[in-house]
Write an enzyme that holds these catalytic residues in place. Structure first.
Site, mmCIF file in Angstrom:
data_model
loop_
_atom_site.group_PDB
_atom_site.id
_atom_site.type_symbol
_atom_site.label_atom_id
_atom_site.label_comp_id
_atom_site.label_asym_id
_atom_site.label_seq_id
_atom_site.Cartn_x
_atom_site.Cartn_y
_atom_site.Cartn_z
ATOM 1 N N HIS A 141 -3.247 7.042 2.125
ATOM 2 C CA HIS A 141 -3.784 5.181 1.276
ATOM 3 C C HIS A 141 -5.255 5.442 1.716
ATOM 4 O O HIS A 141 -5.271 5.310 2.863
ATOM 5 C CB HIS A 141 -2.874 4.428 2.111
ATOM 6 C CG HIS A 141 -2.973 3.064 1.714
ATOM 7 N ND1 HIS A 141 -4.069 2.538 0.668
ATOM 8 C CD2 HIS A 141 -3.377 2.198 2.725
ATOM 9 C CE1 HIS A 141 -4.819 0.991 1.209
ATOM 10 N NE2 HIS A 141 -4.220 1.203 2.771
ATOM 11 N N CYS A 193 0.600 -1.238 -0.453
ATOM 12 C CA CYS A 193 0.110 -0.104 0.075
ATOM 13 C C CYS A 193 0.814 1.145 -0.077
ATOM 14 O O CYS A 193 0.245 2.396 -0.861
ATOM 15 C CB CYS A 193 -1.026 -0.185 1.206
ATOM 16 S SG CYS A 193 -1.948 -1.683 1.229
ATOM 17 N N ASN A 233 -10.011 -0.567 0.960
ATOM 18 C CA ASN A 233 -8.318 -0.726 0.294
ATOM 19 C C ASN A 233 -8.368 -0.866 -0.426
ATOM 20 O O ASN A 233 -8.051 -2.212 -1.338
ATOM 21 C CB ASN A 233 -8.558 -1.215 1.484
ATOM 22 C CG ASN A 233 -7.184 -1.323 1.638
ATOM 23 O OD1 ASN A 233 -5.957 -0.441 0.307
ATOM 24 N ND2 ASN A 233 -6.188 -1.295 2.732
#
Length: 401
Positions: A327, A176, A357
């Site tokens: 993020h 990520c 996500n």
């Protein structure tokens, strides 16, 4: 060239101390030389720095380079999975998920969908916005932890875009945090290597590695791709002010998808008498394993610290930030970081509710939506930060346009 502090200052003493008397890198085109000038000298060969003159004009032209973000694009799968949909396969409900994460929907690759195709679509949109032809691209960086080829997906993206000059294309794996690392890498190639146009793509399909019977993890992840075109410019237009990046392998136990051997493998004695049973068994990656509480504690601690460090390196304060772009992992993490930095909700970019996500895709996906909606405009300063498996984390202070 970027030094360890995240500032692009080629003449800094700390950079000179760490360099050997002469280091050359072909293709990226930069040299550190302990000659009289002690300057970065642009080169297209790996010969000695003494043969690179006239270095004066070439070095000054390279050192004065900046980079800026001039185009963005994104793409998502057509299949949408809501919280109510998930409640039919695991013991959960919309309220339980949304309160704990802020997520209500996510997009999932299905059927013949391809992550590479999503990445190509996002890249094309970024090139169109930047008004740059594929043949003008010098480098393609594919930031992903889920490539569709063990050896990387970037060359296939370069091929699909129709880049006839065969620019370098390779994958960056940093989960990520990958997109932030890709941005910084692009800046290094431009400022230290003379590149002009670098495509940075963040794309992941973590749904392929989710245990859909685990309500603690299957509710979190979605698939997507996002891209930006980073372009060379004059130093006074530089749009990457500073960065800060770290990793800590000690935390890998809290978030991972490790290699595992297949349980059964039928090996027979080979025709030449060798015992094939001695060969390694077939292997694959496990589903994502995550200790949510520990990852949460990690993120709310390190992310604001990283952004504050990057701001300090850039000589800026929190009040200089127009937008906070993190993020998109968990809305509670985003809110906690914004509170720590004393940024009001209206200056925070979040599209987590719609996509979940999406790993390396989350920052460029959210950026693209914010730019195309008119929220982020040319000249706006953005504090971006990625964090996740590795454990890795990093931040960058950038200006759009």
């Amino acid at each position: 060239m970027a030094n360890a502090s995240g500032l692009f200052t080629p003449a800094a003493p700390s950079v000179r101390r760490r360099c050997s008397p002469c280091i050359g890198i072909y293709r990226s085109g930069f040299w550190f030389s302990e000659g009289v000038s002690r300057r970065i000298v642009c080169s297209s060969t790996t010969q000695g720095a003494e043969k690179l003159s006239p270095s004066e004009s070439r070095a000054s032209r390279l050192v004065s380079r900046g980079c800026k973000l001039v185009g963005c694009g994104s793409a998502v799968p057509s299949l949408q999975i809501s919280n109510d949909d998930l409640s039919k396969i695991v013991d959960t409900n919309d309220e339980w998920i949304s309160v704990r994460t802020g997520i209500r929907n996510r997009r999932i690759l299905s059927g013949k969908d391809s992550l590479t195709d999503l990445a190509v679509e996002a890249a094309r949109k970024a090139l169109e916005m930047a008004e740059v032809d594929p043949d003008e691209v010098d480098l393609v960086l594919m930031c992903t932890s889920t490539p569709e080829d063990l050896f990387g997906s970037a060359p296939q993206i370069q091929k699909a875009l129709g880049c006839k000059n065969n620019p370098l294309a390779y994958d960056i794996t940093a989960a990520c945090s990958g997109f932030v690392l890709g941005l910084v890498s692009a800046a290094c190639y431009i400022k230290g290597g003379g590149f002009k146009n670098v495509l940075v793509i963040g794309a992941d399909a973590l749904s392929r590695y989710v245990d859909w019977t685990d309500r603690g993890s299957c509710i979190l992840f979605g698939d997507a791709a996002g891209a930006v075109l980073v372009q060379a410019c004059e130093s006074d237009e530089d749009g990457l002010f500073a960065f800060d990046m770290h990793s800590d392998g000690e935390g890998q136990r809290h978030l991972n998808a490790t290699m595992k051997e297949k349980e059964k493998e039928n090996h027979e004695v080979g025709t030449n008498g060798s015992l094939l049973g001695l060969l390694p068994k077939g292997s694959s990656y496990s589903c994502i394993q995550m200790n949510g509480k520990e990852v949460f504690r990690f993120a709310v601690r390190v992310v604001p610290q990283s952004i504050e460090l990057a701001l300090a390196k850039a000589g800026l304060t929190g009040s200089s930030i127009d937008w906070l772009l993190l993020h998109q992992a968990n809305q509670r993490i985003i809110d906690a970081v914004a509170t720590r930095l004393e940024l009001p909700p209206e200056r925070v970019i979040s599209n987590l509710a719609n996509y979940g996500n999406t790993s390396a895709a989350s920052i460029p996906l959210a950026l693209d939506e914010a730019v195309r909606s008119g929220k982020v405009q040319a000249g706006h300063t953005i504090a971006a930060a990625g964090f996740g498996a590795g454990l890795t984390w990093g931040s960058a202070i950038v200006r759009w346009g």
